[in-house]
Design a protein around this motif. Structure first.
Motif, PDB file in Angstrom:
ATOM      1  N   THR A 106      24.467  38.838 -36.572  1.00  0.00           N
ATOM      2  CA  THR A 106      23.899  37.860 -37.500  1.00  0.00           C
ATOM      3  C   THR A 106      22.415  38.117 -37.738  1.00  0.00           C
ATOM      4  O   THR A 106      21.927  38.026 -38.874  1.00  0.00           O
ATOM      5  N   PHE A 107      21.692  38.434 -36.671  1.00  0.00           N
ATOM      6  CA  PHE A 107      20.248  38.650 -36.783  1.00  0.00           C
ATOM      7  C   PHE A 107      19.889  40.125 -36.584  1.00  0.00           C
ATOM      8  O   PHE A 107      18.843  40.444 -36.024  1.00  0.00           O
ATOM      9  N   SER A 108      20.745  41.025 -37.061  1.00  0.00           N
ATOM     10  CA  SER A 108      20.520  42.450 -36.826  1.00  0.00           C
ATOM     11  C   SER A 108      19.233  42.939 -37.467  1.00  0.00           C
ATOM     12  O   SER A 108      18.495  43.752 -36.870  1.00  0.00           O
ATOM     13  N   VAL A 109      18.922  42.464 -38.667  1.00  0.00           N
ATOM     14  CA  VAL A 109      17.682  42.869 -39.331  1.00  0.00           C
ATOM     15  C   VAL A 109      16.476  42.381 -38.539  1.00  0.00           C
ATOM     16  O   VAL A 109      15.503  43.112 -38.308  1.00  0.00           O
ATOM     17  N   GLN A 110      16.545  41.138 -38.086  1.00  0.00           N
ATOM     18  CA  GLN A 110      15.454  40.568 -37.291  1.00  0.00           C
ATOM     19  C   GLN A 110      15.329  41.278 -35.938  1.00  0.00           C
ATOM     20  O   GLN A 110      14.217  41.480 -35.445  1.00  0.00           O
ATOM     21  N   GLN A 111      16.467  41.642 -35.343  1.00  0.00           N
ATOM     22  CA  GLN A 111      16.419  42.378 -34.077  1.00  0.00           C
ATOM     23  C   GLN A 111      15.672  43.700 -34.249  1.00  0.00           C
ATOM     24  O   GLN A 111      14.842  44.063 -33.405  1.00  0.00           O
ATOM     25  N   GLU A 112      15.971  44.407 -35.311  1.00  0.00           N
ATOM     26  CA  GLU A 112      15.293  45.693 -35.532  1.00  0.00           C
ATOM     27  C   GLU A 112      13.804  45.492 -35.765  1.00  0.00           C
ATOM     28  O   GLU A 112      12.980  46.249 -35.230  1.00  0.00           O
ATOM     29  N   ASP A 113      13.442  44.467 -36.508  1.00  0.00           N
ATOM     30  CA  ASP A 113      12.018  44.198 -36.747  1.00  0.00           C
ATOM     31  C   ASP A 113      11.319  43.816 -35.449  1.00  0.00           C
ATOM     32  O   ASP A 113      10.218  44.318 -35.148  1.00  0.00           O
ATOM     33  N   ALA A 114      11.951  42.955 -34.660  1.00  0.00           N
ATOM     34  CA  ALA A 114      11.371  42.559 -33.377  1.00  0.00           C
ATOM     35  C   ALA A 114      11.219  43.762 -32.457  1.00  0.00           C
ATOM     36  O   ALA A 114      10.211  43.898 -31.736  1.00  0.00           O
ATOM     37  N   PHE A 115      12.204  44.633 -32.472  1.00  0.00           N
ATOM     38  CA  PHE A 115      12.147  45.836 -31.643  1.00  0.00           C
ATOM     39  C   PHE A 115      10.972  46.713 -32.047  1.00  0.00           C
ATOM     40  O   PHE A 115      10.157  47.129 -31.211  1.00  0.00           O
TER      41      PHE A 115
END
Length: 259
Positions: A106-115
């Protein structure tokens, strides 16, 4: 023999009833260094409270766990940056961070940005990375390869192939070897057999992933010797050699002087 547990959530609720006993069992078993990965703001003070009680043995990290990346992740990251730059604190790594596509995308885009933001922070702060990756190894390491020669750290709970291990090592990362190694028919045994011991460090991920013969129970740092013994068996090495090399590798990575 002196051991390190490079990854243990000893501040978690699972240890609320007997945390001091758990710490002392670890110390009695020779696990002198306990590294505490961060999760999110909810656990930050719990982690610091444990460090304040055992400052010679517990070493904190800071970061936002990928499964804690939600709609408010930018606020969480703001806290991480503030804490890293606050002279009141001394953190030993940015972690655990990464990308997790096992539980939800669900938050894959946000996970990549946070990473990416936290990888950038690790470079500025000159701290190692503790990498969590689940169903996302190629994506995660592909991002890290953009930072080659700028990052270092541990692939926590490594469970990939020999080829994937080689990619991680080529980037200057250690493989975090935990209880999975002791499980019957674990593919990780092939990785350990093929990998020089200098590229491995020990971890429990307590309270999770308990090694045999305690599988099914709560994991504890005092079980590190079971993991070390399995490595010694696979590589036909004395247990003392596994303890010495993995401990020194851990302390070198976290820049701690071995007393």
């Amino acid at each position: 023999m002196i051991f390190c547990d490079t990854h243990a959530h000893l501040y978690a609720e699972e240890f609320d009833a007997d945390r001091d006993l758990v710490i002392h069992r670890a110390l009695d078993a020779g696990i002198k260094y306990l590294f505490l990965p961060a999760i999110d703001q909810l656990y930050f003070q719990r982690m610091l409270d444990l460090v304040s009680r055992y400052p010679e043995n517990c070493f904190p990290m800071i970061g936002l766990h990928p499964t804690s990346v939600k709609g408010d992740y930018l606020e969480e990251l703001r806290m991480v940056r503030e804490k890293v730059n606050d002279p009141e604190y001394h953190f030993y790594a940015i972690g655990e961070i990464g990308i997790d596509h096992y539980w939800s995308t669900t938050f894959s885009v946000q996970q990549e940005d946070a990473f990416r933001q936290q990888v950038d922070l690790s470079i500025i702060a000159n701290l190692p990375l503790i990498i969590h990756t689940r169903n996302s190894f190629d994506l995660t390491i592909g991002i890290l390869e953009e930072y080659k020669n700028k990052v270092r750290g541990i692939f926590h709970c490594f469970g990939g192939s020999v080829a994937q291990a080689e990619r991680a090592i080529d980037l200057g990362f250690k493989l975090g070897i935990g209880g999975i190694l002791t499980y019957k028919n674990s593919g990780l045994q092939k990785v350990v057999e093929a990998t020089d011991l200098k590229h491995m460090v020990l971890e429990t991920d307590a309270p999770y992933l308990t090694p045999v013969p305690h599988r099914g129970q709560r994991n504890e740092s005092c079980y590190i010797p079971y993991i070390a013994a399995k490595i010694a068996e696979i590589k036909n090495l004395p247990l003392e050699t596994v303890a010495d090399i993995t401990t020194q590798s851990s302390l070198d990575l976290f820049r701690i002087k071995n007393d």
